[in-house]
Scaffold this motif. Sequence first.
Motif, PDB file in Angstrom:
ATOM      1  N   CYS A  61       0.697  -1.354  -0.611  1.00 33.96           N
ATOM      2  CA  CYS A  61      -0.159  -0.083   0.060  1.00 33.96           C
ATOM      3  C   CYS A  61       1.046   1.340  -0.209  1.00 33.96           C
ATOM      4  O   CYS A  61       0.534   1.939  -0.125  1.00 33.96           O
ATOM      5  CB  CYS A  61      -0.963   0.080   0.969  1.00 33.96           C
ATOM      6  SG  CYS A  61      -2.271  -1.264   1.283  1.00 33.96           S
ATOM      7  N   THR A  62       2.157   0.792   1.093  1.00 36.51           N
ATOM      8  CA  THR A  62       2.605   2.554   0.696  1.00 36.51           C
ATOM      9  C   THR A  62       3.465   2.956  -0.805  1.00 36.51           C
ATOM     10  O   THR A  62       4.317   3.671  -0.808  1.00 36.51           O
ATOM     11  CB  THR A  62       3.608   2.293   2.116  1.00 36.51           C
ATOM     12  OG1 THR A  62       3.180   1.623   3.141  1.00 36.51           O
ATOM     13  CG2 THR A  62       4.996   3.613   2.847  1.00 36.51           C
ATOM     14  N   MET A  78      -5.132   2.293   1.484  1.00 37.44           N
ATOM     15  CA  MET A  78      -4.297   2.138   2.906  1.00 37.44           C
ATOM     16  C   MET A  78      -5.612   3.016   4.348  1.00 37.44           C
ATOM     17  O   MET A  78      -5.596   2.534   4.786  1.00 37.44           O
ATOM     18  CB  MET A  78      -3.660   3.612   2.784  1.00 37.44           C
ATOM     19  CG  MET A  78      -2.582   3.796   3.756  1.00 37.44           C
ATOM     20  SD  MET A  78      -1.667   2.332   4.614  1.00 37.44           S
ATOM     21  CE  MET A  78      -0.325   2.584   3.618  1.00 37.44           C
TER      22      MET A  78
END
Length: 129
Positions: A61-62, A78
């Motif tokens: 997600c990051t 996120m």
Amino acid sequence: MISKRALWSGRILSGLAIAFLTMDGIIKLVPIQPVTDSLKDLGYPTSDGFARLLGVITLGCTALYAWPRTALLGAVVMTGLLGGAMASHIRLDHPLFTHTLFGLWLGLIVWGGLWLRDERVRRVMPFMQ
């Protein structure tokens, strides 16, 4: 057009979120004792494999959020991850402002940074004109 001040504010906010989430993902990849203890407290499996899975999801997600072309998708995914974390804390009646709403605070940083640095997001969410 985005002003230089807004662009750099957005980059700084996004950078802080990325740094925090990267560190969070990394400590789950090498499950240290506080990670397994917190998983146990939250009622999740304490296996190394489960912790690593959460770490991979967080880092994925990051990475989506950090890459400009996929930043919007990363913010959306996120948000789901942070919502799940908040739900876990709500279920266990943890302190509101420090534990339960931490996902909200982090989500506001993620979305605020994206809004400040991405003209497309500003068009979809025109809070100020």
